[in-house]
Design a protein around this motif. Structure first.
Motif, PDB file in Angstrom:
ATOM      1  N   LYS A   5       0.779  -1.418  -0.261  1.00 42.75           N
ATOM      2  CA  LYS A   5       0.221  -0.184   0.013  1.00 42.75           C
ATOM      3  C   LYS A   5       0.807   1.223   0.044  1.00 42.75           C
ATOM      4  N   VAL A   6       1.832   0.950   0.743  1.00 45.72           N
ATOM      5  CA  VAL A   6       2.886   2.309   0.848  1.00 45.72           C
ATOM      6  C   VAL A   6       3.577   2.569  -0.675  1.00 45.72           C
ATOM      7  N   LYS A   7       4.038   1.675  -1.226  1.00 50.11           N
ATOM      8  CA  LYS A   7       4.611   1.456  -2.459  1.00 50.11           C
ATOM      9  C   LYS A   7       3.577   2.036  -3.517  1.00 50.11           C
ATOM     10  N   LEU A   8       2.371   1.497  -3.446  1.00 49.92           N
ATOM     11  CA  LEU A   8       1.149   2.029  -4.428  1.00 49.92           C
ATOM     12  C   LEU A   8       1.214   3.648  -4.173  1.00 49.92           C
ATOM     13  N   LEU A   9       0.877   4.109  -2.949  1.00 53.77           N
ATOM     14  CA  LEU A   9       0.935   5.573  -2.683  1.00 53.77           C
ATOM     15  C   LEU A   9       1.923   6.230  -3.196  1.00 53.77           C
ATOM     16  N   VAL A  10       3.182   5.787  -3.129  1.00 54.76           N
ATOM     17  CA  VAL A  10       4.342   6.616  -3.669  1.00 54.76           C
ATOM     18  C   VAL A  10       4.103   6.543  -5.113  1.00 54.76           C
ATOM     19  N   VAL A  11       3.966   5.402  -5.853  1.00 57.05           N
ATOM     20  CA  VAL A  11       3.900   5.271  -7.448  1.00 57.05           C
ATOM     21  C   VAL A  11       2.794   6.144  -7.771  1.00 57.05           C
ATOM     22  N   HIS A  12       1.643   6.337  -7.119  1.00 58.47           N
ATOM     23  CA  HIS A  12       0.545   7.138  -7.467  1.00 58.47           C
ATOM     24  C   HIS A  12       0.910   8.726  -7.484  1.00 58.47           C
ATOM     25  N   ILE A  13       1.743   8.690  -6.511  1.00 59.12           N
ATOM     26  CA  ILE A  13       2.341  10.330  -6.240  1.00 59.12           C
ATOM     27  C   ILE A  13       3.039  10.504  -7.272  1.00 59.12           C
ATOM     28  N   LEU A  14       3.979   9.731  -7.767  1.00 57.11           N
ATOM     29  CA  LEU A  14       4.825   9.759  -9.065  1.00 57.11           C
ATOM     30  C   LEU A  14       4.275  10.115 -10.230  1.00 57.11           C
ATOM     31  N   ALA A  15       3.159   9.104 -10.523  1.00 61.87           N
ATOM     32  CA  ALA A  15       2.453   9.354 -11.731  1.00 61.87           C
ATOM     33  C   ALA A  15       1.777  10.576 -11.840  1.00 61.87           C
ATOM     34  N   LEU A  16       1.096  10.949 -10.544  1.00 58.66           N
ATOM     35  CA  LEU A  16       0.473  12.408 -10.566  1.00 58.66           C
ATOM     36  C   LEU A  16       1.551  13.444 -10.879  1.00 58.66           C
ATOM     37  N   GLY A  17       2.795  13.158 -10.309  1.00 61.18           N
ATOM     38  CA  GLY A  17       3.633  14.039 -10.598  1.00 61.18           C
ATOM     39  C   GLY A  17       4.049  14.564 -12.174  1.00 61.18           C
ATOM     40  N   ILE A  18       4.115  13.182 -12.754  1.00 58.20           N
ATOM     41  CA  ILE A  18       4.165  13.153 -14.320  1.00 58.20           C
ATOM     42  C   ILE A  18       3.239  13.738 -14.895  1.00 58.20           C
ATOM     43  N   PHE A  19       2.044  13.755 -14.815  1.00 57.07           N
ATOM     44  CA  PHE A  19       0.619  14.240 -15.234  1.00 57.07           C
ATOM     45  C   PHE A  19       0.736  15.944 -15.071  1.00 57.07           C
ATOM     46  N   LEU A  20       1.280  16.153 -14.008  1.00 53.83           N
ATOM     47  CA  LEU A  20       1.193  17.690 -13.834  1.00 53.83           C
ATOM     48  C   LEU A  20       2.558  18.494 -14.506  1.00 53.83           C
ATOM     49  N   ILE A  21       3.699  17.488 -14.639  1.00 57.17           N
ATOM     50  CA  ILE A  21       4.585  18.246 -15.237  1.00 57.17           C
ATOM     51  C   ILE A  21       4.336  18.184 -16.538  1.00 57.17           C
ATOM     52  N   VAL A  22       3.722  17.124 -17.321  1.00 59.72           N
ATOM     53  CA  VAL A  22       3.484  17.278 -18.762  1.00 59.72           C
ATOM     54  C   VAL A  22       2.373  18.423 -18.786  1.00 59.72           C
ATOM     55  N   ASN A  23       1.487  18.517 -17.864  1.00 59.97           N
ATOM     56  CA  ASN A  23       0.257  19.340 -17.875  1.00 59.97           C
ATOM     57  C   ASN A  23       0.916  20.711 -18.267  1.00 59.97           C
ATOM     58  N   GLN A  24       1.913  21.164 -17.504  1.00 60.17           N
ATOM     59  CA  GLN A  24       2.488  22.420 -17.515  1.00 60.17           C
ATOM     60  C   GLN A  24       3.483  22.841 -18.643  1.00 60.17           C
ATOM     61  N   MET A  25       3.642  21.956 -19.527  1.00 58.46           N
ATOM     62  CA  MET A  25       4.456  21.919 -20.771  1.00 58.46           C
ATOM     63  C   MET A  25       3.656  22.200 -21.813  1.00 58.46           C
ATOM     64  N   THR A  26       2.463  22.972 -21.606  1.00 51.46           N
ATOM     65  CA  THR A  26       1.664  23.412 -22.475  1.00 51.46           C
ATOM     66  C   THR A  26       1.757  24.590 -22.953  1.00 51.46           C
TER      67      THR A  26
END
Length: 165
Positions: A5-26
């Protein structure tokens, strides 16, 4: 299971970070960009992340006592969520095309329909904020849960079938 569950939380936060970084590259509506889409250099990371997330969900589901009925009901709920989210995103893209059209008219006096279509289709840099945002992140998350549930159910049914033979 707690570690999964902890790994799942960390990986979800990493994925969210990627989504937000790509979003900002518009680029801003109406701006030009001649560098292609540099966000594509990091987006590919989401594929192994998706696989890892599904594996973690499967591990969690295997150790929990969730009934098949709950899994099937969850599949229906997830499919409703994904459908509604898809149509919402399609509507948002259409509205964003209008924003870009207005920006182009303000900048150049005209908005070429063919150019508008080309910069608002596929994985063009002008629509990074449409393809990678909070809504599409949650679609990513629910899709991973859907895959894990389907795999878990499939695996459970195969084991039952083998034990009956």
């Amino acid at each position: 299971m707690k570690f999964a569950k902890v790994k799942l939380l960390v990986v979800h936060i990493l994925a969210l970070g990627i989504f937000l970084i790509v979003n900002q590259m518009t680029p801003n509506p109406g701006d030009t960009s001649g560098n292609g889409n540099p966000a594509l250099l990091i987006v590919w990371i989401l594929i192994p992340i998706l696989v890892f997330i599904v594996i973690l969900w499967v591990r969690i589901f295997r150790t929990s006592s969730i009934s098949n009925t709950v899994f099937i009901t969850s599949i229906l709920g997830i499919l409703v969520h994904l459908t509604v989210s898809f149509f919402y995103q399609k509507n948002e893209l259409n509205e964003y095309r209008e924003v870009i059209k207005i920006a182009l008219i303000n900048r150049e006096g005209v908005a070429d329909a063919q150019y508008m279509q080309s910069i608002t289709s596929g994985l063009d840099i002008h629509v990074n904020n449409q393809n990678f945002n909070i809504n599409t992140y949650f679609m990513f998350v629910t899709f991973s849960v859907l895959l894990a549930i389907v795999y878990t159910l499939w695996n459970t049914w195969e084991k039952k079938e083998k034990s009956q033979n």
